[in-house]
Design an enzyme around this catalytic site. Structure first.
Site, PDB file in Angstrom:
ATOM      1  N   ASP A  23      71.619  51.123  32.803  1.00  0.00           N
ATOM      2  CA  ASP A  23      71.908  51.640  31.467  1.00  0.00           C
ATOM      3  C   ASP A  23      72.371  53.100  31.536  1.00  0.00           C
ATOM      4  OD1 ASP A  23      70.158  49.395  31.595  1.00  0.00           O
ATOM      5  OD2 ASP A  23      69.753  49.576  29.465  1.00  0.00           O
TER       6      ASP A  23
ATOM      7  N   GLU B  80      71.752  45.845  21.735  1.00  0.00           N
ATOM      8  CA  GLU B  80      71.770  45.300  23.099  1.00  0.00           C
ATOM      9  C   GLU B  80      72.824  44.196  23.222  1.00  0.00           C
ATOM     10  OE1 GLU B  80      68.097  43.341  24.040  1.00  0.00           O
ATOM     11  OE2 GLU B  80      68.399  43.611  26.188  1.00  0.00           O
TER      12      GLU B  80
ATOM     13  N   ASP C 124      65.871  52.119  28.393  1.00  0.00           N
ATOM     14  CA  ASP C 124      66.756  51.046  27.923  1.00  0.00           C
ATOM     15  C   ASP C 124      66.648  50.895  26.410  1.00  0.00           C
ATOM     16  OD1 ASP C 124      64.120  50.142  28.165  1.00  0.00           O
ATOM     17  OD2 ASP C 124      64.695  48.085  28.620  1.00  0.00           O
TER      18      ASP C 124
ATOM     19  N   GLU D 146      59.109  47.272  26.930  1.00  0.00           N
ATOM     20  CA  GLU D 146      59.978  47.636  28.039  1.00  0.00           C
ATOM     21  C   GLU D 146      60.006  49.166  28.093  1.00  0.00           C
ATOM     22  OE1 GLU D 146      63.215  45.126  30.322  1.00  0.00           O
ATOM     23  OE2 GLU D 146      62.997  44.772  28.214  1.00  0.00           O
TER      24      GLU D 146
HETATM   25  C1  BGC Z   1      66.738  45.832  29.913  1.00  0.00           C
HETATM   26  C2  BGC Z   1      68.112  46.324  30.239  1.00  0.00           C
HETATM   27  C3  BGC Z   1      68.246  46.325  31.715  1.00  0.00           C
HETATM   28  C4  BGC Z   1      68.140  44.893  32.142  1.00  0.00           C
HETATM   29  C5  BGC Z   1      68.412  44.598  33.561  1.00  0.00           C
HETATM   30  C6  BGC Z   1      66.627  44.446  30.397  1.00  0.00           C
HETATM   31  O1  BGC Z   1      65.471  43.822  30.093  1.00  0.00           O
HETATM   32  O2  BGC Z   1      66.421  45.978  28.590  1.00  0.00           O
HETATM   33  O3  BGC Z   1      68.623  47.304  29.512  1.00  0.00           O
HETATM   34  O4  BGC Z   1      69.287  47.032  32.259  1.00  0.00           O
HETATM   35  O5  BGC Z   1      66.940  44.314  31.730  1.00  0.00           O
HETATM   36  O6  BGC Z   1      69.196  43.575  33.572  1.00  0.00           O
END
Ligand code: BGC
Length: 719
Positions: free
Chosen positions: A355, A609, A342, A348
């Site tokens: 994604d 994001e 992500d 994370e």
């Molecule tokens: C991530 C996203 C992911 C999402 C799920 C986030 O914390 O960074 O890219 O798809 O959580 O909703």
């Protein structure tokens, strides 16, 4: 491929006991005497953690983060490395350093040291060095009790989230016999995927001295990797490198959005000159702040990624759009690190499936990555639960948080489908058909009269969140049934195809029944008509109405965008498909917030994001959720190649193409390319001139043309 025999005769070696603190990478060594220089030598290694290898003080490979990541609960990767150039006649010293990495670092401990472990607490490794000479002599050096273990080394810790701390004054003082640890129960598999490597070296764009004496270095774009510093500092001096994506108003590096990740490497110097380069961690950054040095010595940044062979290009008359396109490439490379992630900076860096589900088509247009995604499909299959459903991210290491969510759980389907389309290999469909069928079965079993509601994340990060979860989940359910019907057809399973066609028609009917009234969608925003039309959910006579809802909302917002992770990638393509290219062009070139170009105006070098990661007044979006490197909202990238670039697949694998450029009124010219196909068009006073060069047959789908021509170079003019 699982291989029972791999490393069967090795001991697994680990350092001092289990630890709940940030753990130090550990150093092992063994002396090996060889009568002659071998003609062939290969080191086969596995680790629960990360491993780096040296022979006679030289790194065995420039590949990073060996042996790789997968669902470690189910399989552990093994690497084979050619080491022939490094062995010599006489004494050889083999050195192994093993670090926690994805196995037992914070990333697999619920984000913090001491957290609940997903795989195990302790890093360890096993390996066999095979050598032989042309005269028939041969030998194997396995990890066994002849290996020694160092009491200390310069690493204090190294972790993906916590960063790294080293002390150059600490060198091994004593070596002890290495202690075998319990061998893993998981099978080993040979890892044959393109490894993580340094794809680009970036020189500083600027170096500024801050009032507190620290330096801020700007590397010009937001990448994944690290700064590499060569300098001297007095013994005992702490030198800190803080990596961040943006700057505070005072010129220092902003780190609040890294959350519980540190972005920091700390090194205690020993008075000597060193080149400091992290080995078991990486950061997401454009800037690096350096504290503790009197002068910046030599500094550069290394951009690390698993995808490095660019196969698509796009360039046009609008520089902001060109930057936007580059940002998508940058975020793809920065988020293709062993797995598709992500984001590369905060705590994370996980394989969130939504994604990649939305981004896969753009990804395959831009970088050759077949093997990278095939391996990831295997990871996904390993992470499915017993019912056949998929977790929100893969490799999945928090079983208590398992939720199959529309758009996220669909990743196995979307990635399989796009890989098939891009490479034209039906074997890919066959290979994943069983888990896909099981998943569809699960969707059927848990639907309520063809309506589904499992959409935990909705159209994530949308500016307008009015599309309800049932709408999104049912739309995705219909898409899955239809796509799996098509896949059954391609595989020649006509009865199954027919059965799934009926299922898809039933879901569409339930969708229309629930979400339309008097021939109109009941939800009037951008994403609802985008889902309904992109997934072909509406009968012919309702489509224009749905399109009108979309156009009205777009107009109302003056071409600003309100779509989220799931619908943004569909929007421009849909407008182009419905002959609304002019509107698509206006959305593309709109600079109001939120829009595609707004981040570019704010200086973005990667995809954000949130559309408004930096707000109009210059303040930042909530640091709890503000990554400046998240490719999901760049998933419309495929549209650049297909519409303004005009390159449309006609047969799977691009064995033939259709050249159908959309001459956006907002652009003067476009150059695009994909796997040797090159296209160009430009406006001149007397019309639009076009060109295509193609190694495969092309259908010239242009005004006044329409013929299919052999590979070659063609040009013409339209009014
Ligand atoms: C991530 C996203 C992911 C999402 C799920 C986030 O914390 O960074 O890219 O798809 O959580 O909703």
């Amino acid at each position: 491929m699982i291989n029972e025999k791999l490393l069967a005769n090795c001991l697994w070696l680990g350092g001092s006991g289990d630890t709940d603190e940030l753990a130090a990478p550990e150093l092992f060594r063994r002396r090996v005497f060889l009568e002659k220089r071998p003609d062939h030598a290969e080191w086969i290694v596995a680790a629960r953690g990360l491993i780096s290898l040296e022979i006679n003080g030289k790194a065995v490979t420039n590949e990073l983060f060996l042996p790789g990541w997968s669902d470690y609960r189910k399989r552990l990767p093994v690497r084979k490395l050619d080491v022939i150039g490094l062995l010599q006649a006489g004494e050889n010293i083999l050195t192994v350093t093993v670090a926690p990495g994805w196995y037992c670092g914070c990333i697999s401990r619920g984000n913090y040291p001491g957290g609940k472990v997903a795989y195990g607490k302790k890093h360890s490794w096993a390996g066999e060095l095979h050598w032989h000479c042309s005269d028939g002599t041969a030998g194997i050096v396995a990890s066994d009790s002849a290996w020694e273990y160092a009491d200390q080394n310069s690493w204090i810790y190294s972790d993906f989230y916590a960063g790294e701390k080293r002390d150059y004054r600490r060198t091994p003082e004593k070596f002890f016999p290495a202690v075998p640890v319990t061998a893993p129960e998981q099978p080993l598999f040979l890892y044959e995927v393109p490894p993580v490597k340094v794809a680009e070296v970036l020189s500083p764009r600027s170096v500024d001295r801050n009032p507190d004496g620290s330096f801020t270095v700007d590397f010009g774009k937001n990448i994944a990797g690290f700064a590499v510093l060569t300098c001297t500092a007095p013994a005992g001096r702490l030198v800190t490198l803080t990596h961040g994506e943006v700057l505070n108003p005072d010129g220092s590096v902003y780190t609040a959005n890294l959350r519980r990740a540190s972005g920091r490497a700390e090194v205690i110097w020993d008075g000597e000159q060193h080149t400091y380069r992290p080995e078991f961690t990486f950061f997401g950054f454009r800037y690096c702040q350096i504290n503790g040095v009197d002068e910046i010595g030599d500094i550069h940044a290394e951009f690390v990624t698993s995808v490095y062979q660019q196969c698509g290009t796009f360039e046009c008359s609008n520089d902001l759009v060109n930057q936007l396109y580059k940002n998508i490439l940058c975020s793809q490379q920065g988020n293709s690190l062993e797995i598709p992630t992500d984001c590369p900076q905060r705590n994370e860096r996980l394989g969130w499936l939504g994604d990649i589900q939305v981004f896969i088509k753009t990804a395959l247009y831009s970088f050759e990555s077949r093997e990278f995604y095939l391996k990831y499909l295997d990871d996904m299959v390993l992470c499915a639960n017993e019912a056949g459903d998929f977790p929100p991210f893969v490799p999945f290491n928090r079983p208590e948080e398992f939720t199959g969510s529309a758009g996220w759980a669909d990743a196995l389907l979307s990635v399989t489908w796009e890989l098939y389309r891009f490479y034209g290999d039906k074997e890919i469909l066959r290979r994943y058909h069983q888990p896909l069928s099981k998943w569809l079965e699960h969707l059927n079993n848990t639907a309520d009269n063809f309506i589904r509601s499992a959409s935990r994340y909705g159209d994530w990060c949308a500016a307008d969140t009015s599309t309800p979860p049932e709408f999104i989940a049912t739309a995705y359910y219909a898409r899955a049934a239809q796509l799996l019907a098509d896949i059954a057809g391609i595989m020649g399973e006509t009865a199954l195809q027919e059965q799934r066609n009926i299922l898809a028609a039933n879901i569409r009917a339930a969708f229309v029944n629930k979400f339309t009234a008097a021939g109109q969608l009941t939800i009037r925003n951008q994403s609802a008509p985008v889902f309904a039309l992109s997934f072909n959910l509406l009968p012919e006579n309702m489509r224009q109405n749905a399109l009108n809802i979309l156009l009205e909302d777009i107009e109302k917002r003056q071409y600003a965008i309100s779509t989220g992770f799931l619908s943004t990638g569909l929007l421009l393509e849909l407008l182009s498909r419905f002959n609304c290219g002019e509107v698509a062009g206006k959305i593309l070139t709109c600079t109001r917030c939120p829009s595609l170009l707004y981040p570019v105006l704010k200086g973005a070098t990667s995809v954000w994001e949130h559309w408004d990661g930096i707000k109009e007044d210059g303040s930042f979006f909530d640091p709890k959720m503000n990554s400046f490197n998240h490719y999901a909202l760049g998933s419309y990238g495929a549209w650049f190649y297909e519409y303004p670039g005009g390159i449309r697949m006609r047969e799977p694998g691009f064995r033939s193409v259709r050249f159908a450029p959309e001459f956006l009124p907002q652009l003067q010219y476009v150059n695009a390319g994909f796997r040797g196909i090159k296209t160009h068009w430009e406006r001149r006073d007397d019309g639009i001139y076009w060109e295509i060069e193609s190694p495969v047959p092309v259908e010239l789908a242009l005004p006044g043309r329409g013929e299919t021509v052999a590979p070659g170079k063609y040009s013409g003019k339209c009014q």
